[in-house]
Design an enzyme around this catalytic site. Structure first.
Site, PDB file in Angstrom:
ATOM      1  N   LYS A 194       0.852  -1.210   0.000  1.00 49.51           N
ATOM      2  CA  LYS A 194       0.000   0.000   0.000  1.00 49.51           C
ATOM      3  C   LYS A 194       0.875   1.242   0.000  1.00 49.51           C
ATOM      4  O   LYS A 194       0.691   2.150  -0.816  1.00 49.51           O
ATOM      5  CB  LYS A 194      -0.873   0.016   1.250  1.00 49.51           C
ATOM      6  CG  LYS A 194      -1.539   1.361   1.554  1.00 49.51           C
ATOM      7  CD  LYS A 194      -2.419   1.349   2.770  1.00 49.51           C
ATOM      8  CE  LYS A 194      -1.677   1.588   4.044  1.00 49.51           C
ATOM      9  NZ  LYS A 194      -1.370   2.997   4.365  1.00 49.51           N
ATOM     10  N   ASN A 195       1.880   1.280   0.869  1.00 50.22           N
ATOM     11  CA  ASN A 195       2.667   2.507   1.044  1.00 50.22           C
ATOM     12  C   ASN A 195       3.654   2.753  -0.087  1.00 50.22           C
ATOM     13  O   ASN A 195       4.229   3.833  -0.170  1.00 50.22           O
ATOM     14  CB  ASN A 195       3.374   2.494   2.401  1.00 50.22           C
ATOM     15  CG  ASN A 195       2.369   2.607   3.541  1.00 50.22           C
ATOM     16  OD1 ASN A 195       1.191   2.870   3.314  1.00 50.22           O
ATOM     17  ND2 ASN A 195       2.817   2.373   4.752  1.00 50.22           N
ATOM     18  N   CYS A 208      -5.364  11.855  12.592  1.00 55.46           N
ATOM     19  CA  CYS A 208      -6.010  10.547  12.448  1.00 55.46           C
ATOM     20  C   CYS A 208      -5.876   9.835  13.785  1.00 55.46           C
ATOM     21  O   CYS A 208      -5.484  10.410  14.783  1.00 55.46           O
ATOM     22  CB  CYS A 208      -5.354   9.763  11.326  1.00 55.46           C
ATOM     23  SG  CYS A 208      -3.757   9.108  11.795  1.00 55.46           S
ATOM     24  N   ARG A 238      -1.255  14.617  12.554  1.00 59.63           N
ATOM     25  CA  ARG A 238      -0.374  14.242  11.442  1.00 59.63           C
ATOM     26  C   ARG A 238       0.067  15.532  10.749  1.00 59.63           C
ATOM     27  O   ARG A 238      -0.471  15.941   9.740  1.00 59.63           O
ATOM     28  CB  ARG A 238      -1.098  13.315  10.468  1.00 59.63           C
ATOM     29  CG  ARG A 238      -1.580  12.027  11.081  1.00 59.63           C
ATOM     30  CD  ARG A 238      -0.481  11.104  11.568  1.00 59.63           C
ATOM     31  NE  ARG A 238       0.289  10.495  10.509  1.00 59.63           N
ATOM     32  CZ  ARG A 238      -0.049   9.349   9.907  1.00 59.63           C
ATOM     33  NH1 ARG A 238      -1.155   8.762  10.256  1.00 59.63           N
ATOM     34  NH2 ARG A 238       0.695   8.835   8.948  1.00 59.63           N
ATOM     35  N   ASP A 278       4.794   0.655  12.175  1.00 59.97           N
ATOM     36  CA  ASP A 278       3.574  -0.034  11.721  1.00 59.97           C
ATOM     37  C   ASP A 278       3.522  -1.474  12.202  1.00 59.97           C
ATOM     38  O   ASP A 278       2.444  -2.075  12.224  1.00 59.97           O
ATOM     39  CB  ASP A 278       3.481  -0.018  10.188  1.00 59.97           C
ATOM     40  CG  ASP A 278       3.366   1.397   9.658  1.00 59.97           C
ATOM     41  OD1 ASP A 278       3.649   1.605   8.479  1.00 59.97           O
ATOM     42  OD2 ASP A 278       3.021   2.285  10.454  1.00 59.97           O
ATOM     43  N   ARG A 298      -8.372  -0.672   4.393  1.00 60.96           N
ATOM     44  CA  ARG A 298      -7.448   0.319   3.808  1.00 60.96           C
ATOM     45  C   ARG A 298      -6.106  -0.321   3.470  1.00 60.96           C
ATOM     46  O   ARG A 298      -5.400   0.144   2.584  1.00 60.96           O
ATOM     47  CB  ARG A 298      -7.213   1.471   4.794  1.00 60.96           C
ATOM     48  CG  ARG A 298      -8.347   2.448   4.945  1.00 60.96           C
ATOM     49  CD  ARG A 298      -7.917   3.663   5.744  1.00 60.96           C
ATOM     50  NE  ARG A 298      -6.582   4.062   5.363  1.00 60.96           N
ATOM     51  CZ  ARG A 298      -5.583   4.306   6.219  1.00 60.96           C
ATOM     52  NH1 ARG A 298      -5.792   4.180   7.508  1.00 60.96           N
ATOM     53  NH2 ARG A 298      -4.395   4.673   5.800  1.00 60.96           N
TER      54      ARG A 298
HETATM   55  C1  EPZ Z   1       4.178   6.956   6.395  1.00 62.32           C
HETATM   56  O1  EPZ Z   1       3.371   7.947   7.013  1.00 62.32           O
HETATM   57  C2  EPZ Z   1       3.305   5.718   6.277  1.00 62.32           C
HETATM   58  N1  EPZ Z   1       2.141   6.033   5.440  1.00 62.32           N
HETATM   59  C3  EPZ Z   1       2.854   5.296   7.665  1.00 62.32           C
HETATM   60  O2  EPZ Z   1       2.102   4.089   7.507  1.00 62.32           O
HETATM   61  C4  EPZ Z   1       4.081   4.997   8.514  1.00 62.32           C
HETATM   62  O3  EPZ Z   1       3.658   4.672   9.826  1.00 62.32           O
HETATM   63  C5  EPZ Z   1       4.981   6.245   8.549  1.00 62.32           C
HETATM   64  O4  EPZ Z   1       5.313   6.641   7.210  1.00 62.32           O
HETATM   65  C6  EPZ Z   1       6.277   5.989   9.313  1.00 62.32           C
HETATM   66  O5  EPZ Z   1       6.972   4.945   8.719  1.00 62.32           O
HETATM   67  C7  EPZ Z   1       2.280   5.993   4.113  1.00 62.32           C
HETATM   68  O6  EPZ Z   1       3.346   5.755   3.580  1.00 62.32           O
HETATM   69  C8  EPZ Z   1       1.026   6.258   3.314  1.00 62.32           C
HETATM   70  P1  EPZ Z   1       6.154  10.388   8.501  1.00 62.32           P
HETATM   71  P2  EPZ Z   1       3.883   9.493   7.039  1.00 62.32           P
HETATM   72  O7  EPZ Z   1       5.974  11.649   7.742  1.00 62.32           O
HETATM   73  O8  EPZ Z   1       4.612   9.792   5.786  1.00 62.32           O
HETATM   74  C9  EPZ Z   1       6.245  13.673  11.880  1.00 62.32           C
HETATM   75  C10 EPZ Z   1       0.311   2.636   7.801  1.00 62.32           C
HETATM   76  O9  EPZ Z   1      -0.009   2.005   8.794  1.00 62.32           O
HETATM   77  N2  EPZ Z   1       6.027  14.674  10.815  1.00 62.32           N
HETATM   78  O10 EPZ Z   1       7.382   9.570   8.256  1.00 62.32           O
HETATM   79  O11 EPZ Z   1       2.730  10.340   7.400  1.00 62.32           O
HETATM   80  C11 EPZ Z   1       5.006  12.806  12.103  1.00 62.32           C
HETATM   81  O12 EPZ Z   1       4.091  13.437  12.973  1.00 62.32           O
HETATM   82  C12 EPZ Z   1       0.721   4.084   7.914  1.00 62.32           C
HETATM   83  O13 EPZ Z   1       0.386   2.154   6.651  1.00 62.32           O
HETATM   84  C13 EPZ Z   1       6.103  16.025  11.134  1.00 62.32           C
HETATM   85  O14 EPZ Z   1       6.331  16.406  12.276  1.00 62.32           O
HETATM   86  O15 EPZ Z   1       4.895   9.439   8.252  1.00 62.32           O
HETATM   87  C14 EPZ Z   1       5.593  11.557  12.723  1.00 62.32           C
HETATM   88  O16 EPZ Z   1       5.769  11.761  14.106  1.00 62.32           O
HETATM   89  C15 EPZ Z   1       0.444   4.626   9.269  1.00 62.32           C
HETATM   90  N3  EPZ Z   1       5.901  16.945  10.142  1.00 62.32           N
HETATM   91  C16 EPZ Z   1       6.976  11.456  12.055  1.00 62.32           C
HETATM   92  O17 EPZ Z   1       7.241  12.736  11.474  1.00 62.32           O
HETATM   93  C17 EPZ Z   1       5.651  16.568   8.845  1.00 62.32           C
HETATM   94  O18 EPZ Z   1       5.495  17.460   7.966  1.00 62.32           O
HETATM   95  C18 EPZ Z   1       7.054  10.424  10.946  1.00 62.32           C
HETATM   96  O19 EPZ Z   1       5.998  10.714  10.059  1.00 62.32           O
HETATM   97  C19 EPZ Z   1       5.579  15.187   8.547  1.00 62.32           C
HETATM   98  C20 EPZ Z   1       5.778  14.262   9.547  1.00 62.32           C
END
Ligand code: EPZ
Length: 419
Positions: A22-23, A116, A121, A306, A398
């Site tokens: 998915k990701n 979420c 997020r 995850d 999802r």
């Molecule tokens: C991706 O989410 C994945 N989703 C998530 O999978 C996964 O848990 C996550 O990466 C971490 O590996 C998809 O790929 C669609 P991040 P993403 O930006 O990109 C902070 C699942 O179960 N952050 O790496 O949203 C954020 O709050 C899902 O399939 C900021 O502060 O994750 C978090 O604490 C859940 N500012 C950390 O970074 C920003 O602008 C990591 O988030 C962006 C993120």
């Protein structure tokens, strides 16, 4: 609403072919916008998030078809620049389209993808990076009006957090930008390699993916390509945990073992025998697992956040205590109430969960709080006596393609009903 009904305690045994990721699919689908051509994407899992992505592409002017895990997208006439609120909210990760629309059409209007179940997020890194590349972004009470009249300009971007989504959005924004873009402290998750491999097969010039520094040289235009998405490493962990917790045996086919390196040692640690092949993994579990010890989640190649709910559920019936520290999301333990309702003994202290293994769980009615929390409930139900009902508002669909059919095929008693 969807209900999953499980009669637990069956020992799972058999063979499963792993679904596409998915990701990895979501950013690749967004990237097709940049080609203004026809792209064929294979091994695209049949998930609600994939369907929503195709709805967004269609709304932007693409011609999309989807059959037998193959998506065909023709973005020749995809001049749309707006994703309406309904489409944005239907899929939390829709922010991944922002960089692609801005790069393809010079402007983009999207709404903020609210928080979420995992907590807020934020998208500040996405927005600050695009602004650094020359985008003007105005935030009108949750509606983001973005424009880059003179096109996006390559630059150096240092990410304070190795954000997966922000890294992907910068790559999508920079492949057609003027000049060179360098991303420092880039995320290293394998899904980003798929995005780069797809874009490079379309004529992009991206180097260094998988390391801390990614360099993108902007090109004039891209062309269409045919691509196959990598297998889903988190779904792999889901079926491995589900089998391990029932003392079973599973051969997972069409998997990329290298993507599971961060989690494989823990299956051995809890007492499973692992046989790792080129593209398959065989797990054989003992009757009762040992504890996992301490697991701290982190950015790849750290232990994936995850997989945290999956391993917590697996360790709920192990011998001894297991400790988990969640360092990526600040409220990723909401599912634990459900496990405790099934008879687990788990206490949460801020970002730390302490799991005291119990001999068995007992069936009850529980809720899927989010995608991987829902998977944790399924794992709990599989090792619980009697009947467990999981009430789900669409989270599990999802990320999991045919999860009930797959589990039934290896001996689980599980069925799904819409209410
Ligand atoms: C991706 O989410 C994945 N989703 C998530 O999978 C996964 O848990 C996550 O990466 C971490 O590996 C998809 O790929 C669609 P991040 P993403 O930006 O990109 C902070 C699942 O179960 N952050 O790496 O949203 C954020 O709050 C899902 O399939 C900021 O502060 O994750 C978090 O604490 C859940 N500012 C950390 O970074 C920003 O602008 C990591 O988030 C962006 C993120």
């Amino acid at each position: 609403m969807t209900e999953y009904i499980i009669n637990g305690k069956n020992r799972l045994s058999g063979k499963l072919k792993l679904q596409g990721s998915k990701n990895a699919s979501l950013p690749v689908l967004a990237a097709t916008l940049l080609t203004r051509s026809k792209c064929v994407i294979h091994n695209c899992p049949d998930l609600s998030d994939v369907r929503q992505s195709l709805n967004i592409l269609t709304a932007l002017g693409c011609d999309c078809t989807y059959e037998d895990n193959t998506a065909v997208i023709d973005s020749t006439n995809a001049f749309g620049t707006e994703i309406n609120e309904q489409l944005m909210c239907a899929m939390r990760s829709s922010i991944i389209f922002l960089g692609a629309i801005l790069s393809a059409n010079g402007k983009a209007t999207v709404s903020r993808p609210g928080g979420c179940e995992l907590g807020p997020r934020p998208i500040d890194l996405h927005l600050s990076s695009l602004r650094k590349m020359g985008a003007e972004i105005f935030d009108f009470y949750g509606k983001l009006e973005c424009s880059a009249k003179n096109g996006l300009i390559g630059c150096e971007i240092v990410l304070p957090i190795a954000s997966v989504g922000a890294t992907e959005n910068i790559i999508l924004a920079s492949v057609l930008a003027k000049g060179k873009t360098v991303i420092r402290n880039a995320a290293k998750e394998p899904e980003i390699s798929d995005l780069a491999d797809f874009l490079n097969s379309c004529g992009a010039n991206i180097k260094g993916v998988g390391g801390v520094t990614i360099t993108i040289h902007g090109v004039e235009r891209l062309h269409g390509a045919e691509f196959s998405v990598q297998p889903d490493r988190i779904v792999a962990s889901t079926y491995l945990c589900a089998t391990a917790v029932t003392g079973g045996e599973l051969t997972l086919c069409e998997v990329k073992p290298s993507h599971l390196m961060p989690v494989l040692p823990y299956y051995t640690a809890v007492g499973c025998k692992m046989k790792i092949g080129e593209s398959e993994i065989k797990l054989t579990a003992p009757n009762r697992l040992n504890s996992t010890g301490t697991i701290v989640t982190g950015e790849y190649p750290g232990f994936p956040t995850d997989a945290q709910p999956l391993f917590v559920a697996m360790s709920s019936v192990s011998k001894g205590a297991s400790v988990f520290e969640e360092k990526i999301f600040n409220s990723r333990y909401r599912y634990i109430d459900g496990l405790n309702k099934l008879g687990a003994d788990i206490s949460v202290h801020d970002s730390v969960a302490v799991v005291k293994g119990v001999p068995t769980l007992y069936g009850a009615n529980v809720e899927a709080t989010d995608l991987r929390g829902g998977a944790a409930m399924i794992i709990g139900g599989l090792c619980a006596k009697d009947r467990t009902k999981i009430i789900d508002m669409g989270h599990i669909a999802r990320g999991y393609e045919n999860i009930t059919e797959n589990l039934v095929s290896i001996g689980a008693e599980i069925k799904v009903q819409e209410t």
